[in-house]
Design a protein around this motif. Structure first.
Motif, short mmCIF file in Angstrom:
data_model
loop_
_atom_site.label_atom_id
_atom_site.label_comp_id
_atom_site.label_asym_id
_atom_site.label_seq_id
_atom_site.Cartn_x
_atom_site.Cartn_y
_atom_site.Cartn_z
N UNK A 268 20.34 -5.44 8.94
CA UNK A 268 21.57 -6.00 8.39
C UNK A 268 21.23 -7.26 7.58
N UNK A 269 22.24 -7.85 6.97
CA UNK A 269 22.04 -9.00 6.08
C UNK A 269 21.42 -10.18 6.81
N UNK A 270 21.86 -10.41 8.06
CA UNK A 270 21.32 -11.54 8.84
C UNK A 270 19.84 -11.32 9.14
N UNK A 271 19.48 -10.11 9.52
CA UNK A 271 18.08 -9.81 9.81
C UNK A 271 17.21 -9.96 8.57
N UNK B 85 0.83 -1.21 0.00
CA UNK B 85 0.00 0.00 0.00
C UNK B 85 0.87 1.26 0.00
N UNK B 86 0.39 2.31 -0.65
CA UNK B 86 1.19 3.53 -0.79
C UNK B 86 1.60 4.10 0.56
N UNK B 87 0.73 3.99 1.56
CA UNK B 87 1.04 4.58 2.86
C UNK B 87 2.08 3.79 3.65
N UNK B 88 2.45 2.60 3.15
CA UNK B 88 3.46 1.79 3.82
C UNK B 88 4.79 1.76 3.08
N UNK B 89 4.80 2.22 1.84
CA UNK B 89 5.96 2.04 0.96
C UNK B 89 7.25 2.61 1.54
N UNK B 90 7.26 3.90 1.87
CA UNK B 90 8.49 4.53 2.34
C UNK B 90 8.95 3.96 3.67
N UNK B 91 8.00 3.75 4.57
CA UNK B 91 8.35 3.22 5.89
C UNK B 91 8.92 1.81 5.77
N UNK B 92 8.37 1.01 4.86
CA UNK B 92 8.87 -0.36 4.68
C UNK B 92 10.30 -0.35 4.16
N UNK B 93 10.58 0.51 3.16
CA UNK B 93 11.94 0.58 2.63
C UNK B 93 12.93 1.06 3.69
N UNK B 94 12.51 2.03 4.50
CA UNK B 94 13.40 2.50 5.58
C UNK B 94 13.70 1.37 6.55
N UNK B 95 12.68 0.59 6.87
CA UNK B 95 12.89 -0.52 7.79
C UNK B 95 13.84 -1.56 7.20
N UNK B 96 13.65 -1.92 5.96
CA UNK B 96 14.50 -2.92 5.32
C UNK B 96 15.94 -2.43 5.20
N UNK B 97 16.11 -1.14 4.86
CA UNK B 97 17.47 -0.61 4.72
C UNK B 97 18.15 -0.45 6.07
N UNK C 46 10.46 -1.00 16.57
CA UNK C 46 11.66 -0.17 16.62
C UNK C 46 12.87 -0.96 16.13
N UNK C 47 13.80 -0.26 15.49
CA UNK C 47 14.99 -0.93 14.93
C UNK C 47 15.73 -1.71 16.00
N UNK C 48 15.78 -1.18 17.22
CA UNK C 48 16.52 -1.86 18.30
C UNK C 48 15.84 -3.16 18.74
N UNK C 49 14.57 -3.31 18.40
CA UNK C 49 13.82 -4.50 18.83
C UNK C 49 13.56 -5.49 17.70
N UNK C 50 14.03 -5.18 16.49
CA UNK C 50 13.68 -6.03 15.34
C UNK C 50 14.31 -7.41 15.44
#
Length: 199
Positions: free
Chosen positions: A159-162, A144-156, A189-193
Protein backbone atom coordinates in the motif's frame (compact mmCIF):
# COMPACT_ATOMS: atom_id res chain seq x y z
CA UNK A 1 10.28 -40.43 -54.66
CA UNK A 2 10.50 -40.88 -50.86
CA UNK A 3 11.82 -37.35 -50.21
CA UNK A 4 9.01 -35.94 -52.35
CA UNK A 5 6.40 -37.91 -50.38
CA UNK A 6 7.92 -36.74 -47.09
CA UNK A 7 7.87 -33.14 -48.27
CA UNK A 8 4.25 -33.53 -49.33
CA UNK A 9 3.39 -34.97 -45.93
CA UNK A 10 4.95 -31.97 -44.17
CA UNK A 11 3.13 -29.58 -46.50
CA UNK A 12 -0.19 -31.29 -45.73
CA UNK A 13 0.48 -30.92 -41.99
CA UNK A 14 0.97 -27.15 -42.28
CA UNK A 15 -2.21 -25.21 -41.45
CA UNK A 16 -3.86 -23.12 -44.19
CA UNK A 17 -2.20 -19.76 -44.60
CA UNK A 18 1.19 -21.03 -43.41
CA UNK A 19 2.19 -23.01 -46.50
CA UNK A 20 5.31 -20.87 -46.84
CA UNK A 21 6.65 -22.57 -43.70
CA UNK A 22 6.30 -26.11 -45.06
CA UNK A 23 10.06 -26.56 -45.28
CA UNK A 24 10.64 -25.74 -41.60
CA UNK A 25 7.29 -26.50 -39.96
CA UNK A 26 8.37 -29.78 -38.40
CA UNK A 27 11.52 -28.13 -36.99
CA UNK A 28 9.64 -25.40 -35.09
CA UNK A 29 9.09 -25.59 -31.36
CA UNK A 30 5.55 -26.88 -30.59
CA UNK A 31 4.63 -23.70 -28.73
CA UNK A 32 5.78 -21.64 -31.73
CA UNK A 33 3.69 -23.80 -34.08
CA UNK A 34 0.65 -23.30 -31.87
CA UNK A 35 1.20 -19.54 -31.80
CA UNK A 36 1.46 -19.42 -35.59
CA UNK A 37 -1.65 -21.58 -35.97
CA UNK A 38 -3.64 -19.24 -33.73
CA UNK A 39 -2.47 -16.19 -35.68
CA UNK A 40 -3.27 -17.86 -39.01
CA UNK A 41 -6.75 -18.75 -37.73
CA UNK A 42 -7.28 -15.14 -36.67
CA UNK A 43 -6.19 -13.93 -40.11
CA UNK A 44 -8.63 -16.33 -41.78
CA UNK A 45 -11.51 -14.95 -39.67
CA UNK A 46 -10.80 -11.35 -40.59
CA UNK A 47 -12.63 -9.65 -43.44
CA UNK A 48 -10.76 -7.79 -46.16
CA UNK A 49 -11.03 -4.42 -44.40
CA UNK A 50 -9.38 -5.73 -41.22
CA UNK A 51 -6.64 -7.40 -43.24
CA UNK A 52 -5.89 -4.18 -45.11
CA UNK A 53 -5.80 -2.21 -41.86
CA UNK A 54 -3.38 -4.75 -40.37
CA UNK A 55 -1.09 -4.61 -43.40
CA UNK A 56 -1.11 -0.80 -43.20
CA UNK A 57 -0.11 -0.93 -39.53
CA UNK A 58 2.67 -3.41 -40.30
CA UNK A 59 3.92 -1.23 -43.15
CA UNK A 60 3.94 1.77 -40.83
CA UNK A 61 5.80 -0.29 -38.21
CA UNK A 62 8.44 -1.41 -40.72
CA UNK A 63 9.01 2.25 -41.62
CA UNK A 64 9.97 3.18 -38.05
CA UNK A 65 13.59 3.55 -37.00
CA UNK A 66 14.94 0.75 -34.77
CA UNK A 67 15.00 3.11 -31.78
CA UNK A 68 11.33 3.97 -32.24
CA UNK A 69 10.42 0.30 -32.51
CA UNK A 70 12.34 -0.42 -29.31
CA UNK A 71 10.49 2.38 -27.50
CA UNK A 72 7.13 0.97 -28.62
CA UNK A 73 8.15 -2.49 -27.40
CA UNK A 74 9.06 -1.07 -23.99
CA UNK A 75 5.69 0.68 -23.71
CA UNK A 76 3.82 -2.43 -24.85
CA UNK A 77 5.60 -4.62 -22.29
CA UNK A 78 4.86 -2.04 -19.59
CA UNK A 79 1.18 -2.02 -20.56
CA UNK A 80 1.06 -5.82 -20.41
CA UNK A 81 2.55 -5.71 -16.92
CA UNK A 82 -0.12 -3.37 -15.54
CA UNK A 83 -2.99 -4.70 -13.46
CA UNK A 84 -6.50 -4.45 -14.90
CA UNK A 85 -7.24 -1.73 -12.34
CA UNK A 86 -4.26 0.34 -13.44
CA UNK A 87 -5.16 -0.11 -17.11
CA UNK A 88 -8.65 1.17 -16.39
CA UNK A 89 -7.19 4.21 -14.62
CA UNK A 90 -4.85 4.90 -17.54
CA UNK A 91 -7.71 4.63 -20.05
CA UNK A 92 -9.80 7.03 -17.95
CA UNK A 93 -6.89 9.48 -17.79
CA UNK A 94 -6.39 9.21 -21.56
CA UNK A 95 -10.07 9.94 -22.14
CA UNK A 96 -9.94 12.95 -19.82
CA UNK A 97 -6.76 14.19 -21.53
CA UNK A 98 -8.32 13.88 -24.98
CA UNK A 99 -11.25 16.01 -23.81
CA UNK A 100 -9.09 18.93 -22.68
CA UNK A 101 -8.66 22.09 -24.76
CA UNK A 102 -5.62 22.09 -27.05
CA UNK A 103 -3.66 24.58 -24.96
CA UNK A 104 -4.13 22.55 -21.77
CA UNK A 105 -3.06 19.34 -23.51
CA UNK A 106 -0.02 21.14 -24.90
CA UNK A 107 0.92 22.46 -21.46
CA UNK A 108 0.65 19.01 -19.89
CA UNK A 109 2.73 17.50 -22.71
CA UNK A 110 5.44 20.12 -22.22
CA UNK A 111 5.38 19.53 -18.46
CA UNK A 112 5.83 15.79 -19.00
CA UNK A 113 8.61 16.21 -21.56
CA UNK A 114 10.47 18.49 -19.15
CA UNK A 115 10.82 15.59 -16.69
CA UNK A 116 14.02 13.60 -16.47
CA UNK A 117 14.06 10.67 -18.92
CA UNK A 118 14.16 8.09 -16.12
CA UNK A 119 11.20 9.74 -14.40
CA UNK A 120 9.21 9.69 -17.64
CA UNK A 121 9.92 5.98 -17.97
CA UNK A 122 8.90 5.53 -14.35
CA UNK A 123 5.32 6.47 -15.27
CA UNK A 124 5.22 3.36 -17.46
CA UNK A 125 4.86 1.43 -14.20
CA UNK A 126 1.35 2.80 -13.77
CA UNK A 127 -0.35 5.58 -11.80
CA UNK A 128 0.68 4.51 -8.30
CA UNK A 129 4.23 3.29 -8.89
CA UNK A 130 4.78 6.11 -11.36
CA UNK A 131 4.03 8.65 -8.63
CA UNK A 132 6.38 6.84 -6.23
CA UNK A 133 9.09 6.23 -8.81
CA UNK A 134 11.36 9.20 -7.97
CA UNK A 135 11.69 8.01 -4.37
CA UNK A 136 12.02 4.33 -5.32
CA UNK A 137 14.26 4.86 -8.36
CA UNK A 138 17.50 3.73 -6.63
CA UNK A 139 15.84 0.37 -5.93
CA UNK A 140 14.42 0.04 -9.44
CA UNK A 141 17.57 1.02 -11.32
CA UNK A 142 19.54 -1.79 -12.99
CA UNK A 143 17.30 -4.57 -11.67
CA UNK A 144 18.60 -8.01 -12.71
CA UNK A 145 16.28 -9.73 -15.18
CA UNK A 146 15.55 -12.59 -12.78
CA UNK A 147 14.26 -10.13 -10.16
CA UNK A 148 12.24 -7.78 -12.38
CA UNK A 149 8.80 -9.42 -12.34
CA UNK A 150 8.97 -10.47 -8.70
CA UNK A 151 10.00 -6.96 -7.65
CA UNK A 152 7.09 -5.35 -9.50
CA UNK A 153 4.65 -7.85 -7.98
CA UNK A 154 5.98 -7.03 -4.53
CA UNK A 155 5.71 -3.27 -5.05
CA UNK A 156 2.20 -3.52 -6.48
CA UNK A 157 1.17 -5.61 -3.51
CA UNK A 158 2.21 -2.87 -1.07
CA UNK A 159 0.00 0.00 0.00
CA UNK A 160 0.99 3.67 -0.18
CA UNK A 161 2.25 3.76 3.42
CA UNK A 162 4.45 0.71 2.90
CA UNK A 163 5.92 2.14 -0.29
CA UNK A 164 6.66 5.40 1.53
CA UNK A 165 8.42 3.46 4.32
CA UNK A 166 10.31 1.48 1.68
CA UNK A 167 11.44 4.71 0.00
CA UNK A 168 12.91 5.90 3.30
CA UNK A 169 14.68 2.56 3.71
CA UNK A 170 16.03 2.77 0.16
CA UNK A 171 17.49 6.22 0.78
CA UNK A 172 19.19 4.97 3.96
CA UNK A 173 20.69 1.93 2.21
CA UNK A 174 24.14 2.23 0.67
CA UNK A 175 24.21 1.66 -3.13
CA UNK A 176 26.26 -1.52 -2.78
CA UNK A 177 23.64 -2.97 -0.40
CA UNK A 178 20.54 -2.27 -2.50
CA UNK A 179 20.67 -5.55 -4.38
CA UNK A 180 20.42 -7.37 -1.07
CA UNK A 181 17.55 -5.07 -0.06
CA UNK A 182 15.70 -6.03 -3.26
CA UNK A 183 16.22 -9.72 -2.57
CA UNK A 184 14.93 -9.39 0.97
CA UNK A 185 11.89 -7.44 -0.21
CA UNK A 186 11.01 -10.04 -2.85
CA UNK A 187 11.54 -12.99 -0.50
CA UNK A 188 9.46 -11.50 2.34
CA UNK A 189 5.84 -12.65 2.39
CA UNK A 190 3.29 -9.89 1.80
CA UNK A 191 1.81 -10.48 5.27
CA UNK A 192 5.21 -9.84 6.87
CA UNK A 193 6.36 -6.84 4.83
CA UNK A 194 5.06 -4.25 7.27
CA UNK A 195 7.06 -5.79 10.07
CA UNK A 196 10.09 -6.18 7.79
CA UNK A 197 9.96 -2.50 6.88
CA UNK A 198 9.75 -1.44 10.52
CA UNK A 199 12.59 -3.80 11.50
Amino acid sequence: MVPMLLAAGVALAVPPGLEGLAGVWDKLDPSRRQQLQERAATWERWDEARRRAFVERMTEWDGLAPGEQAAFRVRYRAWQDLTNYDRARVRAAATAYAGLPDDERRALREQFEALDVSERRGWLLGPELGADYPALQPLLAQVPADQHDALLRALRGMDAVQRRDLAVLVQRTAPQDRDQLRRELVSTAASNRGQWLRG
